[in-house]
Motif scaffolding. Sequence first.
Motif, PDB file in Angstrom:
ATOM      1  N   GLN A 122       0.996  -1.170  -0.060  1.00 42.60           N
ATOM      2  CA  GLN A 122       0.002   0.035  -0.056  1.00 42.60           C
ATOM      3  C   GLN A 122       0.873   1.203   0.251  1.00 42.60           C
ATOM      4  OE1 GLN A 122      -3.705  -0.319  -0.444  1.00 42.60           O
ATOM      5  NE2 GLN A 122      -2.340  -2.081  -0.992  1.00 42.60           N
ATOM      6  N   ARG A 123       2.231   0.906  -0.018  1.00 38.82           N
ATOM      7  CA  ARG A 123       2.986   2.147  -0.066  1.00 38.82           C
ATOM      8  C   ARG A 123       4.056   2.146  -1.215  1.00 38.82           C
ATOM      9  NH1 ARG A 123       4.700   2.905   6.340  1.00 38.82           N
ATOM     10  NH2 ARG A 123       2.697   3.071   7.175  1.00 38.82           N
ATOM     11  N   ASP A 124       4.455   3.224  -1.836  1.00 32.06           N
ATOM     12  CA  ASP A 124       5.477   2.966  -3.023  1.00 32.06           C
ATOM     13  C   ASP A 124       6.859   2.680  -2.408  1.00 32.06           C
ATOM     14  OD1 ASP A 124       3.636   3.723  -4.968  1.00 32.06           O
ATOM     15  OD2 ASP A 124       3.959   5.732  -4.802  1.00 32.06           O
ATOM     16  N   ILE A 125       7.145   1.621  -2.986  1.00 29.31           N
ATOM     17  CA  ILE A 125       8.827   1.301  -2.700  1.00 29.31           C
ATOM     18  C   ILE A 125       9.755   1.988  -3.799  1.00 29.31           C
ATOM     19  CG2 ILE A 125       8.437  -0.435  -0.968  1.00 29.31           C
ATOM     20  CD1 ILE A 125       9.033  -2.272  -3.497  1.00 29.31           C
ATOM     21  N   ALA A 126      10.840   2.440  -3.355  1.00 26.82           N
ATOM     22  CA  ALA A 126      11.787   3.041  -4.313  1.00 26.82           C
ATOM     23  C   ALA A 126      13.157   2.055  -4.650  1.00 26.82           C
ATOM     24  CB  ALA A 126      12.424   4.306  -3.791  1.00 26.82           C
ATOM     25  N   THR A 127      13.176   1.314  -3.508  1.00 29.15           N
ATOM     26  CA  THR A 127      14.510   0.520  -3.990  1.00 29.15           C
ATOM     27  C   THR A 127      14.166  -0.782  -3.258  1.00 29.15           C
ATOM     28  OG1 THR A 127      15.667   1.068  -1.725  1.00 29.15           O
ATOM     29  CG2 THR A 127      16.144   2.527  -3.427  1.00 29.15           C
ATOM     30  N   VAL A 128      15.174  -1.639  -3.877  1.00 28.95           N
ATOM     31  CA  VAL A 128      15.067  -2.973  -3.213  1.00 28.95           C
ATOM     32  C   VAL A 128      15.307  -3.275  -1.624  1.00 28.95           C
ATOM     33  CG1 VAL A 128      17.405  -4.026  -3.808  1.00 28.95           C
ATOM     34  CG2 VAL A 128      15.515  -5.531  -3.810  1.00 28.95           C
TER      35      VAL A 128
END
Length: 169
Positions: A122-128
């Motif tokens: 439900q939240r964006d993720i920018a990196t692994v």
Amino acid sequence: MTQPNWTFPKDLLSASVRVMRPHGALGNEGLGLWFGVADGDEVAVTHLVEVHGHGFVSAPFQLRLSWRAMSTLTNLADELDVYLVGQIHSHPGQMLDLSDVDREFGIRCQDYLSLVCPHYAQRDIATVDECGVHVFEAGHYRRLNRQEVATRLRTSNTMVERLRVEVPA
């Protein structure tokens, strides 16, 4: 024994979150399967597969794919001349580890990559680094530490090919 390194298209994580997000909004785990190719120890993710249909069940704290769903996915991979290299699935809250069910009943193939996305996507993720990164090796899953993630997972300038596949029960 050498260890594989993985290269991801630059939009793979954001596209994977978009695939998982509708399931998470219902309080269920989401799933994105990753197809790719290997050249020696270098694995390149090429496709994001979104499964839907009666052969895919998404529920709180669990996912299920039918045997016929797995057969459909295997046939598709053969047609595309790729293989199932890994997946990302979502867990509630900040849970980044694999569950006991994931470890026992998940895909258990040497060098299979399994990422866990927090907050049911439900939240964006920018990196692994925002995910739990696990690899199946020597008969069990092992979570990679930050150093391993930084050296073994890379981002390319390519874009992922997204496939939506209906799977039978």
